[in-house]
Design a protein around this motif. Structure first.
Motif, short mmCIF file in Angstrom:
data_model
loop_
_atom_site.label_atom_id
_atom_site.label_comp_id
_atom_site.label_asym_id
_atom_site.label_seq_id
_atom_site.Cartn_x
_atom_site.Cartn_y
_atom_site.Cartn_z
N UNK A 161 0.83 -1.20 0.00
CA UNK A 161 0.00 0.00 0.00
C UNK A 161 0.87 1.25 0.00
N UNK A 162 0.34 2.38 -0.47
CA UNK A 162 1.13 3.62 -0.45
C UNK A 162 1.61 4.00 0.94
N UNK A 163 0.77 3.73 1.97
CA UNK A 163 1.17 4.08 3.33
C UNK A 163 2.39 3.28 3.78
N UNK A 164 2.35 1.94 3.49
CA UNK A 164 3.47 1.11 3.89
C UNK A 164 4.74 1.47 3.13
N UNK A 165 4.60 1.75 1.83
CA UNK A 165 5.77 2.12 1.03
C UNK A 165 6.33 3.46 1.50
N UNK A 166 5.43 4.41 1.81
CA UNK A 166 5.89 5.71 2.29
C UNK A 166 6.63 5.58 3.62
N UNK A 167 6.17 4.64 4.48
CA UNK A 167 6.84 4.45 5.76
C UNK A 167 8.25 3.89 5.55
N UNK A 168 8.39 2.98 4.57
CA UNK A 168 9.72 2.42 4.30
C UNK A 168 10.62 3.44 3.60
N UNK A 169 10.02 4.39 2.89
CA UNK A 169 10.81 5.40 2.19
C UNK A 169 11.41 6.43 3.14
N UNK A 170 10.86 6.54 4.33
CA UNK A 170 11.30 7.57 5.25
C UNK A 170 12.78 7.41 5.60
N UNK A 171 13.51 8.50 5.54
CA UNK A 171 14.95 8.49 5.83
C UNK A 171 15.16 8.95 7.27
N UNK A 172 15.82 8.13 8.06
CA UNK A 172 16.11 8.50 9.45
C UNK A 172 17.29 9.47 9.47
N UNK A 173 17.20 10.52 10.29
CA UNK A 173 18.31 11.49 10.34
C UNK A 173 19.62 10.86 10.79
N UNK A 174 19.55 9.94 11.74
CA UNK A 174 20.76 9.37 12.31
C UNK A 174 20.56 7.88 12.55
N UNK A 175 21.44 7.07 11.97
CA UNK A 175 21.34 5.62 12.11
C UNK A 175 22.71 5.06 12.46
N UNK A 176 22.69 3.95 13.18
CA UNK A 176 23.91 3.22 13.50
C UNK A 176 23.70 1.76 13.11
#
Length: 681
Positions: free
Chosen positions: A332-347
């Motif tokens: 769904x667009x909602x699920x894809x949009x959630x996966x597209x989100x870029x986290x500012x800081x990741x480790x």
């Protein structure tokens, strides 16, 4: 009442231990046997009505207490059987009523109950508990990472994350305890067999040798009592074994066992209907009694029709199914949009670094990252976003990667079983030579057991979690402006509006937009200036914005308002500020070369002048660093912005401040002067 409840359990356990050595009269034994049976039944019923195993977390300890209780009763009853030939009405009733007064029947029933408990239920429950404990412990790191991912994604808050981590730890502890508790149940079954055999043999010997009974009379008297005693013990033991099996095979759900059984069987209408028809079909086999199968088959068919009606009603009400259907589908667009989100800081960490994150294995990396967020906030005034920590199986062993806004910003290694020794004289230590990731100092990864030797060699020893945390802190400080988003600025403005409403209302949106305030704060962070004192910054911006909204002018106004707070971090413990200055005529040349651009003021200098300036600053800075000093370059406010923009490109570790920002209380110590020809020391 609370104190009485706390004291009841210790008193009860001590009393059980005393029962092993203190003789009990038969009436008291009858009362305790009845209590044992009812208590075991209560434990079984509670285990059937819990929603998840952790709801009955005290069960492993309860199994131990119940097992000890049965063994104590076995000892007390054995003492009465062998000494008095009488062990109370409960055991006598089981010896005559349950087994019909027949020794053979009693022995057969006792053996069957023992086989059911020991071979079937206890072994099965023990195996399930062992496998459950193993898989639960293996899944802990993944569950911890999933909790951190949900926390960093904003799906849960800090309190919910702590609750989930506590549940994961409690679940691992519970299944580990159940693995041990199942051994108590198995040992109890073995002890029951041995005690019964001892009663049979000992009672026969006492009856014949001490009491002068005939062999037949001794067998009848003591054997019936021994078998009755064994049955009285085996029935509660069987209940506890069944409860153990139910606990370890129970999965988490939203209802008790009875509700789950009905609700889940109600979804299987067709199998229930087929089972009813099969029961009726068995009536066609010659020789089988038809009435039982007709009754059972008819009842099952009737139940299947009721299940059909119930499922239809549930579908109309639409609670669980509709809730699942309402969730976003993977594509769904909602699920894809959630996966597209870029986290500012990741480790990202490699598979062998997961132990640093797993608190159950002593990992403290997550706690250190939390402490880092607090430290950075106190130092710079920037509340950095939550650091999303996750494992990456594609990373080489011992490697970690720090991501900034979806782009790798830094990477490093942290080999397992080692510590980082930082120093210049490490040739005598075994290990892999490397460079400290922040300052580039000579270092070596040495085995953890050689930490003491490394310290004695004069090295600074840092553990693996500290290396990663320090590296992450440096990346955050270098990229602080990139981590300050528009929403963060809005939060800061609202914070000031609550404490100093007049200051915030005057500045935005009347004079400056959030975007313009963000640019000023980012420029301050780029130059290593803390933005904690937002009140003074906003007041200065309000005054300057009435004259002009150019970025450099706003930044200089904010810096002037902060004043000595900017140079304070460079003041030593001896209250000295080491500075590098510009020769007046050379500074005048720089001032004349200042040119305004869209990106701010710049110095329009020829290559030779730039080379002289950079070489002079570099020589003086290197001399100062050899003395472990951290100097600053001081100049006039009119040229500071353009000069700082140039110096940051070639000497990012040298800060440029104006005369207005020099501490008034510190003792100024000049390390040299940069002129148009050569650095003057």
């Amino acid at each position: 009442m609370g104190k009485l409840t706390k004291a009841a359990v210790p008193i009860g356990v001590v009393s059980i231990v005393l029962m092993l050595v203190v003789p009990l009269p038969a009436p008291v034994l009858d009362l305790l046997l009845a209590l044992n049976i009812v208590g075991s039944l209560l434990i079984l019923l509670v285990s059937m009505n819990i929603r998840r195993p952790l709801d009955f977390a005290i069960f492993p300890s309860l199994v131990l207490i119940a097992t000890l209780m049965r063994l104590a009763l076995n000892v007390s009853s054995t003492r009465l059987v062998l000494t008095d030939g009488y062990a109370g009405k409960v055991i006598e009733a089981f010896g005559h009523f349950v087994i019909g007064g027949s020794l053979i029947v009693g022995l057969v029933i006792f053996v069957i109950l023992t086989i059911i408990q020991f071979v079937v239920i206890t072994n099965g429950a023990g195996r399930v508990a062992e496998v459950g404990a193993r898989f639960t412990l293996d899944a802990m790191p993944g569950k911890q990472m999933a909790i951190d991912a949900d926390l960093n994604a904003g799906l849960i808050n800090e309190k919910q994350a702590r609750k989930r981590r506590s549940d994961v730890t409690a679940e691992a502890d519970f299944y580990g305890s159940m693995d041990g508790a199942s051994k108590f149940v198995k040992g109890d079954a073995i002890a029951a067999i041995i005690v019964t055999l001892i009663n049979l043999i000992g009672g026969f010997a006492i009856g014949v040798l001490q009491r002068g009974m005939a062999p037949g009379e001794a067998v009848t008297t003591y054997s019936l009592l021994s078998v009755g005693d064994g049955l009285v013990s085996q029935i509660p033991a069987l209940l506890i074994s069944t409860a153990t099996g139910l606990i370890v095979t129970r999965s988490a759900s939203q209802g008790d066992m009875g509700s789950d059984l009905i609700s889940q069987l109600s979804r299987a209408k067709q199998p229930v209907r087929i089972a009813g028809l099969a029961a009726l079909a068995l009536c066609l086999i010659p020789g089988l009694p038809k009435l039982p199968f007709l009754l059972i088959g008819g009842l099952v068919l009737f139940i299947s029709t009721r299940l059909t009606d119930r499922v239809d009603e549930d579908d109309d009400e639409g609670t669980p199914a509709d809730a699942v259907a309402a969730e976003p589908q993977p594509d769904s667009p909602e699920a894809i949009a959630d996966r597209m989100r870029v986290d500012p800081l990741e480790l990202e960490v490699a598979f062998d670094l997961v132990e640093l994150v797993d608190t159950a294995r002593g990992g403290d990396l997550l706690d250190r990252v939390k402490a880092l967020r607090r430290k950075v906030a106190m130092e710079t005034g920037l509340v950095i976003p939550l650091v999303r920590t996750r494992d990456n199986l594609d990373l080489p062993a011992s490697q970690y990667v720090i991501w900034l806004n979806g782009v790798p910003a830094a990477k490093g290694t942290s080999p397992a079983g080692t510590v980082l020794a930082i120093g210049d004289h490490l040739d005598g230590l075994p290990g892999k030579a490397t460079r400290e990731p922040v300052f580039g100092l000579a270092a070596k990864w040495v085995p953890a057991e050689l930490q003491r030797q490394a310290e004695m060699a004069g090295a600074t020893v840092v553990d693996r979690s500290s290396v990663i945390t320090t590296h992450l802190a440096e990346v955050v400080r270098q990229n602080a402006s990139a981590l300050l988003g528009r929403e963060d600025v809005k939060v800061l403005v609202e914070m000031i509006r609550r404490s100093h409403p007049a200051v915030a209302d005057e500045l935005t949106p009347a004079l400056l937009s959030l975007g313009e305030v963000q640019r000023v704060l980012q420029a301050l962070l780029d130059e290593g200036v803390s933005i904690r004192d937002l009140v003074r910054i906003f007041e200065a911006l309000s005054l300057r914005a009435k004259v002009s909204t150019d970025l450099d002018g706003l930044v200089e106004a904010a810096r002037t308002a902060l004043g000595a707070a900017i140079s304070h971090p460079y003041v030593t413990e001896e209250d000295r500020l080491h500075v590098i200055t510009l020769e007046p005529s050379f500074e005048q040349r720089l001032l004349e070369a200042v040119r305004p651009t869209e990106g701010g003021q710049v110095l329009a200098l020829d290559g030779h002048t730039v080379d002289v300036l950079v070489r002079g600053c570099t020589e003086l800075l290197d001399d100062a660093e050899r003395l472990n000093l951290s100097p600053v370059l001081v100049c006039s406010p009119q040229v500071r912005a353009a000069l700082s923009r140039l110096v940051r490109q070639v000497l990012p570790r040298l800060s440029v401040i104006s005369y207005n920002e020099v501490s008034r209380t510190a003792q100024i110590e000049s390390l040299g002067v940069v002129s148009g020809a050569v650095a003057i020391r």
